[in-house]
Design an enzyme around this catalytic site. Structure first.
Site, PDB file in Angstrom:
ATOM      1  N   GLN A   1      12.362 -19.540 -18.504  1.00 58.39           N
ATOM      2  CA  GLN A   1      12.675 -20.561 -19.497  1.00 58.39           C
ATOM      3  C   GLN A   1      13.792 -21.479 -19.007  1.00 58.39           C
ATOM      4  O   GLN A   1      14.133 -22.446 -19.679  1.00 58.39           O
ATOM      5  CB  GLN A   1      13.100 -19.908 -20.822  1.00 58.39           C
ATOM      6  CG  GLN A   1      11.986 -19.125 -21.484  1.00 58.39           C
ATOM      7  CD  GLN A   1      12.424 -18.439 -22.764  1.00 58.39           C
ATOM      8  OE1 GLN A   1      12.237 -17.242 -22.911  1.00 58.39           O
ATOM      9  NE2 GLN A   1      12.999 -19.175 -23.709  1.00 58.39           N
TER      10      GLN A   1
ATOM     11  N   ARG B   1      13.461 -15.996 -30.419  1.00 59.29           N
ATOM     12  CA  ARG B   1      13.091 -17.173 -31.203  1.00 59.29           C
ATOM     13  C   ARG B   1      14.199 -17.600 -32.160  1.00 59.29           C
ATOM     14  O   ARG B   1      13.973 -17.838 -33.350  1.00 59.29           O
ATOM     15  CB  ARG B   1      11.801 -16.937 -31.983  1.00 59.29           C
ATOM     16  CG  ARG B   1      11.123 -18.256 -32.344  1.00 59.29           C
ATOM     17  CD  ARG B   1       9.743 -18.076 -32.911  1.00 59.29           C
ATOM     18  NE  ARG B   1       9.139 -19.381 -33.086  1.00 59.29           N
ATOM     19  CZ  ARG B   1       7.857 -19.649 -32.923  1.00 59.29           C
ATOM     20  NH1 ARG B   1       7.020 -18.717 -32.587  1.00 59.29           N
ATOM     21  NH2 ARG B   1       7.391 -20.871 -33.103  1.00 59.29           N
ATOM     22  N   CYS B   2      15.408 -17.632 -31.636  1.00 54.75           N
ATOM     23  CA  CYS B   2      16.488 -18.185 -32.446  1.00 54.75           C
ATOM     24  C   CYS B   2      17.586 -18.620 -31.514  1.00 54.75           C
ATOM     25  O   CYS B   2      17.578 -18.298 -30.334  1.00 54.75           O
ATOM     26  CB  CYS B   2      17.024 -17.174 -33.453  1.00 54.75           C
ATOM     27  SG  CYS B   2      18.225 -16.009 -32.792  1.00 54.75           S
TER      28      CYS B   2
ATOM     29  N   GLU C   1      12.446 -22.538 -34.076  1.00 51.60           N
ATOM     30  CA  GLU C   1      13.016 -21.229 -34.375  1.00 51.60           C
ATOM     31  C   GLU C   1      13.325 -21.033 -35.851  1.00 51.60           C
ATOM     32  O   GLU C   1      13.420 -19.904 -36.325  1.00 51.60           O
ATOM     33  CB  GLU C   1      14.264 -21.027 -33.517  1.00 51.60           C
ATOM     34  CG  GLU C   1      13.875 -21.074 -32.046  1.00 51.60           C
ATOM     35  CD  GLU C   1      15.054 -21.052 -31.114  1.00 51.60           C
ATOM     36  OE1 GLU C   1      14.892 -20.597 -29.980  1.00 51.60           O
ATOM     37  OE2 GLU C   1      16.142 -21.485 -31.509  1.00 51.60           O
TER      38      GLU C   1
END
Lengths: 182, 805
Positions: free
Chosen positions: B237, B384-385, B757
């Protein structure tokens, strides 16, 4: 993953016959499904292996067995087995087994307390079925043990002390072992 | 600007710019199975790596016998920590300022830790040879519970840190303690609690979960011994950060290291870190002079690459009797596993957890986070945050429900009473965050109206009054504020590199364009949405704008995609790079039309001469001229680069409401309605936003209802396969109802805040609040996720609510 087992199994043989089997690590291993002693290192140390399947996990443990104590007076065995499977599992069992007289003459009870620890893939995959599978394996072990004990010659002292066993009964105990040998 | 004529409307539509639900350009290849992932890379002479892993969670390595493995045909090498030691690569620095073992050095610290690697002709030989490596272990006592880890008599987990009384984030108070991090005003908060008429406290546990992307982690490392160049394809990522790390670790100049992130099958934070497998594959390629591929299997992925959460939280609120919150106090024990390998900005070992005052105007707040070592895999990424925002939102949204229950107040009313009001923005929180914009009351009303909230509460009351009701009914609310777009480089850096992001745009002579960014898409649809920003800014159709990311040899340096930072940071870089081109284009247009720059109006895709729309030059005309007809002295070409260092974070928010029914006989939970209103500021592609929200809600549902990484006392991870680890399919997933308001960010060039997110962050506490709300009439104030049927059924039994079948 740790499982504690506390079991009593009836044995269709006298305490003396049962003890003859229990005091012999090779014989004990022979009663365990999938297990074998491969080497004796000294009086109390052995190498062996055991294959077990628990749910989707199959493991072939190779390891060491140490007889921690063997007490003739109380007919008590304490052994420690430790093994590893190459695919990433380990297992250990601390077993205390004793032979007690049964309720009827010529029978006995195998009493076992074991702490079984498994780690790695075997625990990850098979953890939730450990107790059930342990029960099943131990039941098979106890059946084999009982048959093996019954096949032992009755010690002379015991023959003298005990009532003579009817022929038929001794014979009846025999066939149990035969399918295993086949 | 002239009002668009009818023709203008058509031209505007042709651009497929911002605000259009342009279809995803990525999908053509993905839905045909034509994506190109790391495991699709096949290089000539490529070898394969597999990893020997520890079955034990804590043990000393007595010996490693690799002779049988080395003797197997097709095996090229077996490497252990001792082999990496001369290269000083047996340990590596983590992003969190700790070190992590690349291969276990004398001790293993968690189950499935990397102990040795095998390199072989193919994957099967490698796997067989890995089993032939015999490792003799001496078992050590295992510590799974972080509270146990901090007891004086707890075993020493990190012997390599013996005698170190301070770490990367201050003093260490115990041999298994990593850091204690605090924020806020302790005295003012203590004062507020001392005088508060009402206080509540609640302990809660946010279990360890795993992002579990469909594609596991992996790489293909290829070192060219002749040129001294290292190329590595990697599921990362943050490819530029990986390049910097690899260069620092290997000593190969950064200019000779090329990192390529091809298509990525989901990241969710799992693909931020640099894992031992990558380092080993790179070392093996350098040693053997051949490409080496390593791709994890699913069990390895769930067991060893970065987990998320594992926060034990104690929250306290002080309030007035009518429910106005006056102070928040939080204590967290954070289980970081065996090595501190969290991926947070350097100065924030607990990430942005101190956003935990949420959407509420709370005058005083203090939080303390204690990081602790245990015998579990390292990680602690944001699933996912944005950097622990999920944990923060969970805490405050649970606490406000606890307070409402204590005071007997409605859970919607107490939120409205404490919301930061619209006119308070920009609002500075007690922890020092400056919230950019928001309008919580309007959004709340929209959701409550849509849900028919009073009727739902009435139905719940009737249900509770009926002892024979077959189902419990729960209504959950979550009114969250996120902090995303990390971040301003004065506050945020990774390994000392500021958390800016970048964009380079080149307009070709015939009017098409290529744009390259420092971010990397993993499902977000960057190739679609980034082109839309450029289309609107420059009047070039999205269809002729190529977006490229992920190759460090072509893309400008950027910090990557995680923490919802692509739109807030790279999106801004794109707009500002486009504006540089726009400014040059205006000069060229003025030259071509022989007027002054001030005499031009921009309209959709062209510059018109003021007052005479028949005299114009389109961006396509200007692109051509940029290569052959320029004003005197102007540099040819039409391109720009922009590195954007955001002045602040952005603060998306949302109002979520969940209605669910719990079967009193079986414990099964059925989500009846789930309404998600999101405000992410300016909306670039509504369809993609919708898709991202559906994905985030579904992952939130998974966490709340089934995902968990349970450990037994010996440190065995019982749940590292998809037999156990819950990934919802269309069968389990509820129907989502989405809605939105638009409150642009005032400091962002296009007003966008980021969205992907929010639905994860917001939905998890919403589900939790709904389940706990169903039990609240019995005095229950907290239950621990995941809310599987069995666990809920146990609670029904415990609280006398179970119906016998």
């Amino acid at each position: 993953m740790e499982v504690s087992l506390d079991k009593r199994y009836p044995v269709a043989a006298s305490p003396a016959q049962a003890w003859t089997v229990l005091r012999d690590v090779r014989a004990v291993a022979g009663c365990m499904p999938g297990a074998a002693i491969t080497e004796q290192l000294d009086d109390t140390h052995y190498k062996g292996n055991v294959k077990v399947k628990v749910g989707p996990a199959t493991a072939a443990f190779a390891g060491d067995i140490e007889v921690l104590s063997l007490d003739e007076a109380t007919q008590r065995l304490n052994l420690l087995g430790k093994g590893a499977d190459r695919a990433g599992s380990t297992a250990a069992m601390d077993l205390v087994a004793t032979v007690e007289p049964g309720e009827t003459p010529g029978t006995s009870v195998l009493v076992g307390q074991a702490k079984v620890t498994v780690n790695g893939k075997f625990a990850q995959f098979g953890g939730r079925m450990m107790v059930q599978v342990s029960d099943m394996i131990l039941q098979q072990f106890a059946d084999n043990f009982s048959a093996t004990a019954a096949a032992q010659p009755v010690p002379e002292a015991e023959v003298a002390a005990a009532q003579p066993l009817p022929e038929a009964e001794t014979v009846a105990a025999q066939p149990v072992t035969e399918p295993k040998a086949a | 600007m002239n009002a668009p004529t009818d023709k203008g409307v058509e031209r505007l539509a042709a651009l497929q710019g911002m605000g259009e639900s342009r279809l995803r350009k990525e999908d053509a290849r993905f839905i045909q199975g034509k994506g190109h992932y790391v495991d699709d890379i096949q290089l000539p002479g490529q070898l394969h790596m597999d990893i020997v892993r520890s079955p034990l969670a804590h043990a000393r390595i007595k010996s490693i016998d690799k002779s049988a493995a080395l003797a197997m045909p097709g095996v090229h090498a077996v490497l252990t920590a001792n082999d990496l030691k001369p290269l000083k690569l047996h340990w590596m620095p983590t992003l969190a300022g700790d070190v992590a073992a690349v291969l276990a050095d004398e001790k293993v610290h968690f189950q499935m830790q990397e102990v040795a690697i095998v390199i072989a002709d193919d994957r099967y030989i490698a796997a067989d040879a890995a089993e032939a490596v015999i490792v003799d272990y001496e078992e050590l006592p295992v510590v799974i519970d972080p509270y146990e880890a901090l007891k004086p008599e707890a075993p020493v987990l990190r012997e390599d840190l013996a005698g170190k009384t301070s770490g990367a984030h201050g003093a260490r108070e115990h041999h298994n303690h990593i850091f204690t991090w605090t924020a806020g005003d302790a005295d003012a908060t203590a004062q507020a609690f001392a005088t508060a008429p009402v206080t509540v406290s609640q302990h809660m546990f946010y279990p360890r979960v795993h992002p579990c992307p469909l594609e596991t982690c992996g790489c293909v490392a290829s070192f060219d011994p002749i040129r001294g160049e290292l190329t590595t394809y990697i599921t990362s990522q943050a490819p530029h950060v990986v390049r910097t790390v690899v260069s620092m670790l290997s000593g190969i100049p950064e200019s000779k290291v090329r990192i390529i992130s091809p298509d990525i099958g989901g990241g969710f934070g799992n693909k931020v870190g640099v894992y031992p497998g990558y380092v080993c594959a790179i070392v093996a390629s350098i040693v053997l002079g051949k490409p080496v591929k390593w791709v994890e299997d699913r069990i390895e992925n769930i067991s060893t690459t970065a987990f998320a959460r594992d926060y034990h939280m104690d929250g306290e609120l002080a309030a007035t009797p009518d429910g106005k919150i006056t102070a928040l106090r939080v204590k967290v024990v954070a289980d970081h596993g065996a090595f501190d390998a969290c991926a947070d900005p350097t100065k924030f070992p607990a990430g942005l957890f101190h956003i935990c005052t949420g959407s509420y105007d709370i005058a005083a707040a203090h939080c303390e986070v204690k990081g602790v070592y245990t015998n579990k895999a390292p990680g602690g990424v944001a699933y996912r945050c944005s950097f622990r925002v999920t944990e923060a939102v969970y805490l405050i949204e649970r606490m406000i429900d606890v307070l409402a229950q204590k005071l007997g107040l409605d859970k919607a009313v107490i939120r409205e009473k404490n919301f930061i009001r619209k006119e308070q923005f920009p609002y500075t929180s007690a922890f020092g965050f400056e919230y950019d914009s928001g309008d919580y009351h309007t959004a709340m009303k929209q959701v409550l109206d849509k849900a028919g909230y009073p009727a739902l509460r009435a139905e719940q009351a009737a249900r509770r009054a009926d002892p024979n009701a077959t189902h419990l009914m729960g209504i959950g609310l979550c009114t969250f504020t996120e902090v995303v777009g990390a971040g301003p480089s004065k506050m945020c850096d990774i390994l000392g590199v500021g958390m800016f992001d970048s964009c380079e745009i080149r307009i070709h002579p015939t009017g098409s364009a290529i744009a390259r960014m420092g971010t990397i898409t993993q499902g977000q649809g960057h190739q679609t949405t980034y082109a839309q920003i450029i289309a609107t800014e420059l009047g070039i159709g999205s269809e002729v704008i190529q977006v490229e990311e992920g190759d460090t040899s072509t893309a400008p340096y950027g910090l990557g995609t995680y923490g919802s930072r692509s739109t807030p940071v790279a999106g801004a870089a794109i707009a500002l790079a486009a504006r540089k081109i726009h400014a040059k284009a205006r000069k060229i247009a003025a030259h071509l039309l022989e007027v002054g720059e001030a005499d031009l109006d921009w309209e959709i895709d062209r510059f018109n001469v003021k007052g005479d729309a028949s005299r114009f030059k389109t961006m396509k005309d200007i692109a051509w001229a940029a290569y052959n007809n320029l004003p005197a002295g102007m540099e040819p070409g039409l391109e720009a680069v922009h590195y954007y260092d955001p002045p602040n974070f952005t603060y998306p928010f949302g109002i979520y409401l969940c209605v669910l029914d719990i079967d009193r006989a079986t414990g099964e939970t059925q989500v009846r309605r789930f309404i998600a209103l999101d405000d992410c500021g300016t909306r670039i592609n509504p369809m993609i936003i919708e898709g991202q929200i559906h994905g985030g809600l579904t992952e939130g549902f998974a966490v709340a209802m089934g995902q968990q990484m349970p450990f037994d006392a010996q440190g065995n991870l019982l749940g590292n396969t998809l037999m156990d680890y819950f990934l919802p399919t269309a069968v389990e997933t509820p129907k989502w109802e989405t809605d939105h308001t638009v409150t642009p960010s005032p400091h962002h060039p296009i007003g966008a805040k980021g969205v992907a997110e929010s639905p994860h962050v917001g939905s998890i506490p919403c589900f939790a609040n709904a389940v706990i709300d169903a039990f609240s009439h019995t005095g229950v104030t907290d239950l621990t996720m995941p809310f599987t049927s069995y666990r809920v059924w146990q609670q029904l039994k415990a609280h006398g609510l179970a119906l016998e079948v």
